[in-house]
Motif scaffolding. Sequence first.
Motif, PDB file in Angstrom:
ATOM      1  N   THR A 213      77.156  67.955  25.113  1.00  0.00           N
ATOM      2  CA  THR A 213      77.039  68.648  26.403  1.00  0.00           C
ATOM      3  C   THR A 213      78.115  68.088  27.316  1.00  0.00           C
ATOM      4  N   LEU A 215      80.740  69.015  30.950  1.00  0.00           N
ATOM      5  CA  LEU A 215      81.017  69.899  32.085  1.00  0.00           C
ATOM      6  C   LEU A 215      82.189  70.831  31.782  1.00  0.00           C
ATOM      7  N   GLY A 236      76.103  62.796  27.573  1.00  0.00           N
ATOM      8  CA  GLY A 236      77.079  61.808  28.026  1.00  0.00           C
ATOM      9  C   GLY A 236      76.518  60.816  29.032  1.00  0.00           C
ATOM     10  N   GLU A 238      75.976  58.695  32.404  1.00  0.00           N
ATOM     11  CA  GLU A 238      75.725  59.202  33.759  1.00  0.00           C
ATOM     12  C   GLU A 238      77.004  59.288  34.606  1.00  0.00           C
ATOM     13  N   GLN A 239      77.854  58.267  34.519  1.00  0.00           N
ATOM     14  CA  GLN A 239      79.055  58.284  35.370  1.00  0.00           C
ATOM     15  C   GLN A 239      80.229  58.989  34.680  1.00  0.00           C
ATOM     16  N   GLY A 241      80.418  60.698  31.624  1.00  0.00           N
ATOM     17  CA  GLY A 241      80.276  61.839  30.705  1.00  0.00           C
ATOM     18  C   GLY A 241      80.676  61.421  29.292  1.00  0.00           C
ATOM     19  N   ILE A 256      75.833  73.876  30.647  1.00  0.00           N
ATOM     20  CA  ILE A 256      74.734  74.556  31.352  1.00  0.00           C
ATOM     21  C   ILE A 256      75.373  75.117  32.625  1.00  0.00           C
ATOM     22  N   GLN A 258      76.169  76.311  36.200  1.00  0.00           N
ATOM     23  CA  GLN A 258      75.563  75.929  37.481  1.00  0.00           C
ATOM     24  C   GLN A 258      76.126  76.799  38.594  1.00  0.00           C
ATOM     25  N   LEU A 265      74.344  68.115  36.651  1.00  0.00           N
ATOM     26  CA  LEU A 265      72.899  67.845  36.672  1.00  0.00           C
ATOM     27  C   LEU A 265      72.669  66.368  36.384  1.00  0.00           C
TER      28      LEU A 265
HETATM   29  N1  SAM Z   1      80.830  62.725  36.037  1.00  0.00           N
HETATM   30  C1  SAM Z   1      80.267  63.045  34.775  1.00  0.00           C
HETATM   31  C2  SAM Z   1      81.190  63.996  34.018  1.00  0.00           C
HETATM   32  O1  SAM Z   1      82.247  64.334  34.522  1.00  0.00           O
HETATM   33  O2  SAM Z   1      80.855  64.369  32.885  1.00  0.00           O
HETATM   34  C3  SAM Z   1      78.895  63.636  34.981  1.00  0.00           C
HETATM   35  C4  SAM Z   1      77.961  63.189  33.982  1.00  0.00           C
HETATM   36  S1  SAM Z   1      76.383  63.955  34.078  1.00  0.00           S
HETATM   37  C5  SAM Z   1      75.651  63.172  35.439  1.00  0.00           C
HETATM   38  C6  SAM Z   1      75.634  63.189  32.691  1.00  0.00           C
HETATM   39  C7  SAM Z   1      75.557  64.046  31.485  1.00  0.00           C
HETATM   40  O3  SAM Z   1      74.620  65.092  31.689  1.00  0.00           O
HETATM   41  C8  SAM Z   1      76.831  64.729  31.071  1.00  0.00           C
HETATM   42  O4  SAM Z   1      77.695  63.891  30.359  1.00  0.00           O
HETATM   43  C9  SAM Z   1      76.276  65.847  30.194  1.00  0.00           C
HETATM   44  O5  SAM Z   1      75.908  65.341  28.953  1.00  0.00           O
HETATM   45  C10 SAM Z   1      75.024  66.233  30.960  1.00  0.00           C
HETATM   46  N2  SAM Z   1      75.247  67.328  31.919  1.00  0.00           N
HETATM   47  C11 SAM Z   1      74.979  67.304  33.227  1.00  0.00           C
HETATM   48  N3  SAM Z   1      75.214  68.510  33.784  1.00  0.00           N
HETATM   49  C12 SAM Z   1      75.632  69.314  32.787  1.00  0.00           C
HETATM   50  C13 SAM Z   1      76.029  70.684  32.708  1.00  0.00           C
HETATM   51  N4  SAM Z   1      76.021  71.474  33.773  1.00  0.00           N
HETATM   52  N5  SAM Z   1      76.387  71.185  31.506  1.00  0.00           N
HETATM   53  C14 SAM Z   1      76.380  70.401  30.397  1.00  0.00           C
HETATM   54  N6  SAM Z   1      76.030  69.093  30.421  1.00  0.00           N
HETATM   55  C15 SAM Z   1      75.661  68.552  31.585  1.00  0.00           C
END
Ligand code: SAM
Length: 287
Positions: A213, A215, A236, A238-239, A241, A256, A258, A265
């Motif tokens: 998953t 972004l 991935g 939290e910070q 990914g 996903i 948004q 998320l």
């Molecule tokens: N700054 C990070 C980045 O650029 O990837 C954000 C990480 S997010 C808080 C933590 C994890 O949640 C991501 O690595 C991914 O696995 C998942 N995630 C959060 N939002 C997502 C989305 N809209 N689509 C796919 N995965 C998402």
Amino acid sequence: MTSGNTSTQNERRTGVGQVKEITSLSNPVIKDIRALSLKKNRDRMSSFMAEGLKLIIDALEQGWQIRTLIYSKAAKSNNGVEQAAAKTVALGGLVLEVNDKVLSAITRRDNPQMVCGVFEQRYIELGELHPKKDETYVALDRVRDPGNLGTIIRTADAAGASGVVLVGDTTDPFSLETIRATMGSIFAVPVARTDVDSFLKWHDGHNACLVGTHLAGAVDYRNIDYGERSTILLMGNEQAGLPPALAERCDKLAIIPQSGRADSLNLAVATGVMLFEARRHLLEVQG
Ligand code: SAM
């Protein structure tokens, strides 16, 4: 666990066997239990603490090894407590009856649960997990937040996932905060830990679809056929990914979609969304 005898500790026989009554925080057994708040001590003793009678009964039913059962004086005539105490004694564990001061200190709470237990830690070897069709696994890259990890284990349990794989340097699944957030699901979901290379080898050795998953994912997470073979959902950090070394090995990189201003998320929320979509064809309203 140390078992010590001090002037503040009484031993007496009850209907369930030998119970130690402890009222002092300086008792060595209590010191050992309090020491479990630190990871190095949890690792050294390969133990962790869980709170709440229902959860302890579930853990015992599922064959987890209890080392110490601790209950408040006020709970001693409770049927469930008596049964848990009898089982603990039968398994060679220690049963402690303590006052509120000791229970608060052990649990680090002002209003603690009346019962808690110290259990042996348990990880499953990654090699023991063999993904099959209709099975879903969650793999977490360097998850840092104990609340996120506990929530993910609980959600994996609720969605019927077959295991959680911790990849790289992650937060401790046996910390008090994580255990609290699992709400007992730590006893139901197999948890494995591994490094990136072993994780990728494990995936290569099975006919499972590795869905990362990201972004920058190219595929809408709703357009994947999760019923074709088993699924490993890779989430991935939290910070940061997913790092390229993991992202480029995924069979699919899902996003996903948004709207709104949020960049992404929360990790546990994203995992929940993915899990329930990946298992949608397998989940039904009961009754
Ligand atoms: N700054 C990070 C980045 O650029 O990837 C954000 C990480 S997010 C808080 C933590 C994890 O949640 C991501 O690595 C991914 O696995 C998942 N995630 C959060 N939002 C997502 C989305 N809209 N689509 C796919 N995965 C998402």
